[in-house]
Design a protein around this motif. Structure first.
Motif, PDB file in Angstrom:
ATOM      1  N   LEU A 148     -53.975 -42.036  -3.627  1.00 55.10           N
ATOM      2  CA  LEU A 148     -54.211 -42.413  -2.228  1.00 55.10           C
ATOM      3  C   LEU A 148     -53.064 -41.977  -1.309  1.00 55.10           C
ATOM      4  O   LEU A 148     -53.309 -41.412  -0.232  1.00 55.10           O
ATOM      5  N   PRO A 149     -51.804 -42.199  -1.701  1.00 53.58           N
ATOM      6  CA  PRO A 149     -50.706 -41.735  -0.835  1.00 53.58           C
ATOM      7  C   PRO A 149     -50.701 -40.224  -0.652  1.00 53.58           C
ATOM      8  O   PRO A 149     -50.346 -39.718   0.412  1.00 53.58           O
ATOM      9  N   VAL A 150     -51.106 -39.494  -1.691  1.00 53.82           N
ATOM     10  CA  VAL A 150     -51.135 -38.035  -1.632  1.00 53.82           C
ATOM     11  C   VAL A 150     -52.166 -37.558  -0.607  1.00 53.82           C
ATOM     12  O   VAL A 150     -51.879 -36.704   0.241  1.00 53.82           O
ATOM     13  N   PHE A 151     -53.360 -38.126  -0.683  1.00 52.47           N
ATOM     14  CA  PHE A 151     -54.409 -37.758   0.273  1.00 52.47           C
ATOM     15  C   PHE A 151     -54.056 -38.264   1.679  1.00 52.47           C
ATOM     16  O   PHE A 151     -54.320 -37.604   2.681  1.00 52.47           O
ATOM     17  N   PHE A 152     -53.440 -39.422   1.732  1.00 52.10           N
ATOM     18  CA  PHE A 152     -53.124 -40.074   3.007  1.00 52.10           C
ATOM     19  C   PHE A 152     -52.093 -39.280   3.816  1.00 52.10           C
ATOM     20  O   PHE A 152     -52.172 -39.201   5.040  1.00 52.10           O
ATOM     21  N   LEU A 153     -51.132 -38.668   3.120  1.00 51.14           N
ATOM     22  CA  LEU A 153     -50.043 -37.961   3.797  1.00 51.14           C
ATOM     23  C   LEU A 153     -50.396 -36.532   4.183  1.00 51.14           C
ATOM     24  O   LEU A 153     -49.609 -35.865   4.851  1.00 51.14           O
ATOM     25  N   GLY A 154     -51.542 -36.062   3.750  1.00 48.36           N
ATOM     26  CA  GLY A 154     -51.995 -34.763   4.217  1.00 48.36           C
ATOM     27  C   GLY A 154     -51.527 -33.549   3.439  1.00 48.36           C
ATOM     28  O   GLY A 154     -51.420 -32.450   4.014  1.00 48.36           O
ATOM     29  N   PHE A 155     -51.239 -33.695   2.155  1.00 47.41           N
ATOM     30  CA  PHE A 155     -50.890 -32.531   1.350  1.00 47.41           C
ATOM     31  C   PHE A 155     -52.056 -31.548   1.340  1.00 47.41           C
ATOM     32  O   PHE A 155     -53.228 -31.949   1.397  1.00 47.41           O
ATOM     33  N   SER A 156     -51.752 -30.268   1.254  1.00 48.91           N
ATOM     34  CA  SER A 156     -52.796 -29.244   1.338  1.00 48.91           C
ATOM     35  C   SER A 156     -53.720 -29.278   0.131  1.00 48.91           C
ATOM     36  O   SER A 156     -53.315 -29.691  -0.968  1.00 48.91           O
ATOM     37  N   SER A 157     -54.953 -28.839   0.330  1.00 51.22           N
ATOM     38  CA  SER A 157     -55.932 -28.817  -0.762  1.00 51.22           C
ATOM     39  C   SER A 157     -55.480 -27.884  -1.881  1.00 51.22           C
ATOM     40  O   SER A 157     -55.736 -28.142  -3.059  1.00 51.22           O
ATOM     41  N   LYS A 158     -54.792 -26.800  -1.516  1.00 47.73           N
ATOM     42  CA  LYS A 158     -54.288 -25.871  -2.540  1.00 47.73           C
ATOM     43  C   LYS A 158     -53.255 -26.550  -3.425  1.00 47.73           C
ATOM     44  O   LYS A 158     -53.296 -26.425  -4.659  1.00 47.73           O
TER      45      LYS A 158
END
Length: 257
Positions: A148-158
């Motif tokens: 959840l934190p990873v998706f929440f902070l906006g890391f790139s899909s790549k």
């Protein structure tokens, strides 16, 4: 998403072509059979539960990104996603593994949660396929807490895609029936020896080695246990875990186990 992609049959075949020979070349327990007891059950976990987990991950990502659009300033997500991919991947590994450590430790410490996690520990012979054996509740909670934190902070899909490839390969290696030497790196990264001790049914190894990538997290929190070059004598748990796929899914909900 095509059915073949959803069920991951091609990826599973590629993994088999890598890990079956690897376990033969670097075998820890040379007498252990490829077609060990419970392998068929683990194949079902890999295919059926793997597809279910992919769907859940899509939903988790969608929820996190929707919340992020409202709560996180755009300059933060833009800054995060504009970093070099390799740097994002390293950050995701650290961030996700802190979540894995916290969740994993909770599944061992809280009796109600342990009943779900015990399914993964019920295997008495470790190989790469054991990585797939996990109760859906265990998987979903752990993935939610760590990602959840990873998706929440906006890391790139790549960067996230590269992380998933690394995380999957690492998980399979940790459970593999292999003996590999990592020297002083064993204090930094999770190794097969490190994770085999987590699965050991030996008193001195209970509640140790919770991290999935970074052993240094366990070292920092006092839960690191890798005694020299020794490997566990036996794996599993002392409680009666059902041998069949359906029974294992129902086990956490049956009073008295």
């Amino acid at each position: 998403m095509e059915p073949m992609d959803l069920f991951g049959l091609q990826a599973l075949l590629i993994c088999a072509l890598i890990f079956v020979p690897l376990e033969h070349i670097l075998a820890l327990r040379t007498q252990q059979k490829i077609l060990r007891k419970g392998l068929g059950t683990d194949v079902i976990y890999a295919v059926v539960n793997g597809a279910f987990l992919k769907i859940c991950l899509v939903l988790i990502a969608a929820a996190a990104m929707s919340a992020s659009a409202i709560l996180v300033p755009q300059r933060i997500t833009v800054t995060v996603s504009s970093q070099a991919t390799w740097l994002q991947v390293m950050e995701i590994i650290v961030l996700a593994d802190i979540g894995v450590y916290a969740s994993h430790r909770a599944f061992h410490a809280i009796p109600a949660l342990w009943r779900f996690h015990a399914i993964h520990h019920g295997v008495e012979e470790l190989d790469w396929m054991v990585a797939f054996r996990a109760h859906p509740v265990d998987q979903i909670v752990t993935k939610a807490v760590s990602l959840l934190p990873v998706f929440f902070l906006g890391f790139s899909s790549k960067a996230i895609a590269v992380y998933f490839i690394i995380a999957t390969g690492h998980a399979l290696l940790l459970h593999a029936n292999v003996r590999m030497k990592f020297g002083p790196l064993k204090w930094l990264i999770a190794t097969p020896q490190f994770h085999h001790w987590h699965h050991a049914d030996q008193r001195d190894a209970y509640d140790k080695n919770f991290a999935s990538h970074l052993a240094v997290i366990d070292a920092l929190f006092g839960t690191f246990h890798v005694p020299g070059s020794k490997m566990p004598e036996k794996y599993g748990v002392d409680e009666p875990i059902p041998a069949d796929y359906i029974g294992q899914h129902g086990y956490p909900f049956v009073r008295g186990g």
